[in-house]
Design an enzyme around this catalytic site. Structure first.
Site, PDB file in Angstrom:
ATOM      1  N   MET A 210      -5.014  -0.802  -5.854  1.00  0.00           N
ATOM      2  CA  MET A 210      -3.647  -0.561  -5.913  1.00  0.00           C
ATOM      3  C   MET A 210      -2.943   0.072  -4.705  1.00  0.00           C
ATOM      4  O   MET A 210      -1.672   0.256  -4.725  1.00  0.00           O
ATOM      5  CB  MET A 210      -3.456   0.297  -7.078  1.00  0.00           C
ATOM      6  N   PRO A 211      -3.819   0.601  -3.613  1.00  0.00           N
ATOM      7  CA  PRO A 211      -3.247   0.915  -2.508  1.00  0.00           C
ATOM      8  C   PRO A 211      -2.559   0.125  -1.775  1.00  0.00           C
ATOM      9  O   PRO A 211      -2.945  -1.167  -1.481  1.00  0.00           O
ATOM     10  CB  PRO A 211      -4.594   1.459  -1.716  1.00  0.00           C
ATOM     11  N   LEU A 212      -1.275   0.438  -1.159  1.00  0.00           N
ATOM     12  CA  LEU A 212      -0.532  -0.152  -0.297  1.00  0.00           C
ATOM     13  C   LEU A 212      -0.526   0.450   0.920  1.00  0.00           C
ATOM     14  O   LEU A 212      -0.257   1.775   1.105  1.00  0.00           O
ATOM     15  CB  LEU A 212       1.083  -0.324  -0.820  1.00  0.00           C
TER      16      LEU A 212
ATOM     17  N   THR B 237       0.378   4.429   0.087  1.00  0.00           N
ATOM     18  CA  THR B 237       0.754   4.565  -1.195  1.00  0.00           C
ATOM     19  C   THR B 237      -0.441   4.314  -2.304  1.00  0.00           C
ATOM     20  O   THR B 237      -1.016   3.181  -2.232  1.00  0.00           O
ATOM     21  CB  THR B 237       1.947   3.702  -1.524  1.00  0.00           C
TER      22      THR B 237
END
Length: 126
Positions: free
Chosen positions: A1-3, A72
């Site tokens: 899920m990291p951006l 993020t």
């Protein structure tokens, strides 16, 4: 899920930029246990006037090779995991593409899990 958002001065090669994405992704996999294929990275290049920073803030000597990473993630990690992430990113990026540790600036943004949609208009973690 990291951006992951990578910002740097214009003029670096595609291999250089790819190496940054590779290193950050590897560090996220090792320290945050990010799953395979959970890789979302954007790279933004800027002219000198569009990329302004202090060369000495907090007594850290930065050069024009500064890379700013904004990552993020969901707010589920411990302080120890965050420290491990920062250290591992710097270690990997110093190896390839050869960044100085002083030239790696990291900002971690944490959001609640339901704030993600990976496609189809679905909040997959809600």
């Amino acid at each position: 899920m990291p951006l992951v958002r990578v910002s740097l001065r214009r003029g670096k090669s595609d291999d250089y930029k790819r190496a940054i994405g590779d290193g950050v992704y590897q560090a996220l996999r090792e320290t945050f246990m990010v799953p395979d294929e959970d890789r979302f990275v954007t790279v933004s290049e800027h002219s000198e006037s569009e990329f302004q920073f202090s060369k000495t803030y907090m007594d850290i000597a930065r050069t024009d090779d500064l890379v700013i990473l904004q990552i993020t993630v969901s707010n589920t990690r411990t302080v120890e995991q965050k420290k491990a992430l920062f250290a591992r990113i710097v270690e990997l990026l110093s190896q390839k593409p050869g960044l100085r540790k002083e030239d790696v600036f990291i900002n971690l943004l944490e959001v609640v899990k339901e704030n993600w949609s990976f496609g189809n208009g679905v909040a997959q973690y809600a």
